[in-house]
Design a protein around this motif. Structure first.
Motif, PDB file in Angstrom:
ATOM      1  N   PHE A 528      36.033 144.204 -60.416  1.00  0.00           N
ATOM      2  CA  PHE A 528      35.211 144.993 -59.514  1.00  0.00           C
ATOM      3  C   PHE A 528      35.645 144.719 -58.076  1.00  0.00           C
ATOM      4  CE2 PHE A 528      32.603 144.224 -63.257  1.00  0.00           C
ATOM      5  CZ  PHE A 528      32.212 145.506 -63.583  1.00  0.00           C
ATOM      6  N   VAL A 529      35.607 145.742 -57.256  1.00  0.00           N
ATOM      7  CA  VAL A 529      35.912 145.606 -55.833  1.00  0.00           C
ATOM      8  C   VAL A 529      34.617 145.836 -55.063  1.00  0.00           C
ATOM      9  CG1 VAL A 529      37.190 146.576 -53.873  1.00  0.00           C
ATOM     10  CG2 VAL A 529      38.303 146.344 -56.104  1.00  0.00           C
ATOM     11  N   PRO A 530      34.219 144.911 -54.180  1.00  0.00           N
ATOM     12  CA  PRO A 530      32.984 145.107 -53.415  1.00  0.00           C
ATOM     13  C   PRO A 530      33.020 146.417 -52.629  1.00  0.00           C
ATOM     14  CG  PRO A 530      33.824 142.870 -53.141  1.00  0.00           C
ATOM     15  CD  PRO A 530      34.886 143.646 -53.862  1.00  0.00           C
ATOM     16  N   ASP A 531      31.875 146.999 -52.436  1.00  0.00           N
ATOM     17  CA  ASP A 531      31.805 148.277 -51.728  1.00  0.00           C
ATOM     18  C   ASP A 531      32.412 148.205 -50.325  1.00  0.00           C
ATOM     19  OD1 ASP A 531      30.416 149.183 -53.941  1.00  0.00           O
ATOM     20  OD2 ASP A 531      28.496 148.592 -53.099  1.00  0.00           O
ATOM     21  N   ASP A 532      32.294 147.048 -49.681  1.00  0.00           N
ATOM     22  CA  ASP A 532      32.823 146.937 -48.321  1.00  0.00           C
ATOM     23  C   ASP A 532      34.320 146.669 -48.295  1.00  0.00           C
ATOM     24  OD1 ASP A 532      32.623 144.431 -49.359  1.00  0.00           O
ATOM     25  OD2 ASP A 532      31.300 143.618 -47.822  1.00  0.00           O
ATOM     26  N   ASP A 533      34.962 146.609 -49.468  1.00  0.00           N
ATOM     27  CA  ASP A 533      36.420 146.429 -49.523  1.00  0.00           C
ATOM     28  C   ASP A 533      37.116 147.609 -50.200  1.00  0.00           C
ATOM     29  OD1 ASP A 533      36.205 143.945 -48.331  1.00  0.00           O
ATOM     30  OD2 ASP A 533      36.146 142.858 -50.230  1.00  0.00           O
ATOM     31  N   LYS A 534      36.368 148.672 -50.458  1.00  0.00           N
ATOM     32  CA  LYS A 534      36.894 149.739 -51.303  1.00  0.00           C
ATOM     33  C   LYS A 534      37.827 150.698 -50.577  1.00  0.00           C
ATOM     34  CE  LYS A 534      34.206 150.794 -55.409  1.00  0.00           C
ATOM     35  NZ  LYS A 534      33.681 149.486 -55.705  1.00  0.00           N
ATOM     36  N   ILE A 535      37.694 150.843 -49.266  1.00  0.00           N
ATOM     37  CA  ILE A 535      38.332 151.976 -48.613  1.00  0.00           C
ATOM     38  C   ILE A 535      39.107 151.578 -47.365  1.00  0.00           C
ATOM     39  CG2 ILE A 535      36.336 152.570 -47.165  1.00  0.00           C
ATOM     40  CD1 ILE A 535      36.899 155.508 -47.889  1.00  0.00           C
ATOM     41  N   PHE A 536      40.260 152.235 -47.189  1.00  0.00           N
ATOM     42  CA  PHE A 536      41.088 152.072 -45.993  1.00  0.00           C
ATOM     43  C   PHE A 536      41.412 153.469 -45.459  1.00  0.00           C
ATOM     44  CE2 PHE A 536      45.575 152.380 -44.608  1.00  0.00           C
ATOM     45  CZ  PHE A 536      45.446 151.750 -43.373  1.00  0.00           C
TER      46      PHE A 536
END
Length: 633
Positions: A528-536
């Motif tokens: 799982f990837v935390p929501d605050d690390d999902k997007i760039f």
């Protein structure tokens, strides 16, 4: 490339739950221990049959029981509960999680670790087709004790139960799962009580806890040792479920359930069966059902059937989860995933996997027609998977836990010797049915290897035709084409290259949207990837932006849902005026390709039957534009 991440606390995207230990322990009884909990139905019986009536009956019972007790102690308690459960990949377990953890810990991510992971996953699927067949058959065979005249109904009843089990999968197991724990708690209580009562038939049976009995039996029956070990191993099948379901419950509830309920009740029942058979040698053909009084046999058959259905449900759900992991890790093509629960993302249904399992399970029941016949097919897949787990665990000990070589070897070498012994014992059953899981595992392994190699070739062909994204953006900045209102999102697997759909759109339409987003989805090595690390998000100019979304391999990659995070970075768009552009490739085989011609054909067949990107990424179908092209591999 390393991407900076957005920090977000969006409650709609995040999901964290907390539960008390007691409910999780009860739930673990229903899901984790269903398989190993139904082993008393056939394990001791098959081990006795393997003796072929040779030697002293009493010595055989003591020796076999001692082997079962120490198999449970060493394989389950020492190996899995003490060590394997600690090798979690951010809370997740299973062969593919362990493979990912081990591979990421070594520089260069060696290929041989992935090969082991693929082999382990393939063997699990081989096991998944045998567990429902042997479990339900062994329970329904209780009819032969209750009403021998109805013996010819065993196979039809088994097939009916199996058909119903697979039919209800599409409706989800949320409601049924609520009773799994209590039913299995009752099952283990019955195991413990009935076994404890019959220990009084011959209390000396408790002496079988002495490992000397196991050693002496093996030494005195060298010719039968391999056959008996193969049957004894049936007592520990299901141990892998402790690790596979680690992410669902956590280590603590699984450990508590084992030591407080499962292990004591299993031991009591096996000792009870041993004492009962010593007092009643003529009942050795069905000791489990025979040790219950006449008035209790019908309820016991019903309870045993319910327990085996639960055990089957657990392995079917595990197959869904494993295939989803394999899809996200690009080991298998995309398949349709249906979510059967609005609150639990892990409750999924994959129609293609369900059909595959159902056909093979029915075929096994019709071919073998008895749990004794199926026992020959059982074991090879599980022992092979356990052997792979031990090897990967050694890598984790050395490179993740930073154990010294001597310490890691002191733990792993004895476990490897035991796993190898059980594997050798089960390999001996290959002609009698062991070929079944090996065949299934080989088919699955070939499919995974073909998909990996085919995707690699396809990516190389595509990359050769692509133009760097920066180059296209610079050209369009110098000579800007006409623009139309709205947002265009171009999906591409190559983060650095210009999407093929963008190039074809410019070639045919000769216009750009006011806002163009190059979107790539990547899968992390964590579940799982935390929501605050999902997007760039990276902006090139007013026309073009690049968006990279990272999902864990256990997550469902729903793009529209995660796009809400992009608004926190200032990306403004209206989903109703947004079009998603995809490239749909028609793959053509080449006699001079990188794979044999027949394997090219297999890869093309897998690609054609793969689920669409629209369904896989949860895109609104009315907003998707697909541009076709042909590629020769």
């Amino acid at each position: 490339m390393t991407y900076p991440q957005l920090r977000s606390e969006d409650p709609e995207i995040g999901h964290e739950t907390s539960s008390g230990t007691a409910p999780l322990v009860l739930a673990a009884l229903g899901v984790v221990y269903g398989d190993i909990g139904t082993s008393p139905l056939y394990a001791f019986r098959e081990a006795l049959h393997a003796t072929a009536g040779l030697g002293s009956h009493r010595d055989n019972v003591f020796g076999i029981l001692s082997l079962i007790v120490w198999a449970l102690t060493v394989v389950v308690t020492v190996k899995y509960v003490t060590f394997v459960l600690k090798a979690d990949n951010h809370g997740e377990g299973g062969t593919l999680s362990l493979m990912t953890l081990a591979r990421e810990s070594i520089p260069g991510r060696p290929l041989w670790i992935m090969v082991l992971g693929v082999a382990g996953a393939s063997l699990f699927l081989g096991d998944a087709i045998i567990t429902p067949a042997i479990s339900v058959l062994s329970a329904v065979e209780g009819i032969q004790v209750v009403a021998p005249a109805l013996s010819h109904w065993v196979v039809p009843i088994t097939l009916t139960i199996i058909a119903m089990l697979f039919i209800i999968q599409r409706f989800g197991t949320g409601g049924v799962a609520a009773v799994f724990g209590p039913v299995m708690a009752l099952w283990f209580a019955v195991l413990g009580i009935s076994g404890g009562i019959h220990i009084l038939d011959d209390p000396a049976i408790l002496g079988a806890i002495n490992p000397i009995h196991a050693i002496q039996y093996a030494g005195n029956n060298v010719g039968l040792a391999i056959t008996v070990l193969g049957a004894v191993f049936l007592a520990v099948t299901g141990a892998e479920a402790l690790y596979v379901d680690l992410g669902h419950f956590g280590r603590r509830p699984i450990v508590i359930a084992w030591f407080v309920f499962v292990f004591p009740c299993l031991l009591l029942n096996y000792f009870g069966q041993g004492a009962f058979v010593l007092a009643n040698p003529d009942m050795a053909s069905h000791p489990f059902f025979g040790m219950h009084p006449d008035w209790a046999r019908v309820p016991i058959v019903c309870l045993a059937t319910a327990a085996t259905v639960i055990a089957s449900q657990a392995v079917i759900s595990g197959a869904y989860s494993l295939v989803r992991q394999a899809m996200h890790l690009n080991l298998l093509p995309r398949m349709q995933i249906l979510h059967t629960s609005e609150t639990h993302s892990g409750q999924i249904f994959i129609p293609q996997v369900n059909s595959f399992l159902f056909v093979f399970v029915v075929a096994l029941v019709l071919y073998f027609r008895s749990s004794s016949g199926l026992s020959a097919a059982y074991g090879i897949a599980v022992t092979g998977e356990m052997l792979i787990t031990s090897i990967l665990l050694f890598v984790v000990m050395r490179h993740v836990w930073n154990w010294k070589m001597l310490s890691a070897a002191a733990v792993i070498v004895p476990l490897l010797l035991i796993d190898t012994g059980f594997f050798a014992a089960n390999i001996a059953k290959f002609p009698d049915g062991g070929w079944v899981p090996i065949t299934v595992a080989s088919i699955m392994g070939l499919m995974m290897q073909t998909w990996i190699s085919g995707r690699r070739l396809l990516a190389a062909r595509t990359r050769a035709d692509e133009i760097p994204l920066r180059s296209i953006i610079d050209r369009l900045a110098q000579k800007k084409p006409p623009t139309v209102p709205g947002t265009a999102i171009f999906l591409t697997s190559d983060v650095e290259g210009a999407p093929t759909a963008l190039l074809h759109s410019l070639k045919h339409y000769k216009v750009l949207h006011e806002q163009n987003i190059i979107l790539s989805v990547v899968t992390a090595a964590t579940p799982f990837v935390p929501d605050d690390d999902k997007i760039f998000l990276e902006s090139f100019n007013p026309l073009f932006s690049r968006l990279v979304i990272t999902f864990g391999y256990m997550e469902t990659p729903n793009i529209p849902r995660v796009l809400a995070l992009a608004r926190k970075l200032g990306l403004s768009f209206d989903i109703m005026s947004t079009s998603f552009f995809l490239s749909r490739r028609t793959i053509l085989p080449s006699k001079k390709g990188g794979m044999p011609f027949w394997q090219d054909r297999l890869f093309i067949a897998l690609a054609r039957n793969a689920g669409t990107a629209t369904d896989y990424f949860g895109l609104p179908s009315g907003r998707v534009v697909e541009l076709g092209l042909q590629t020769v591999i």
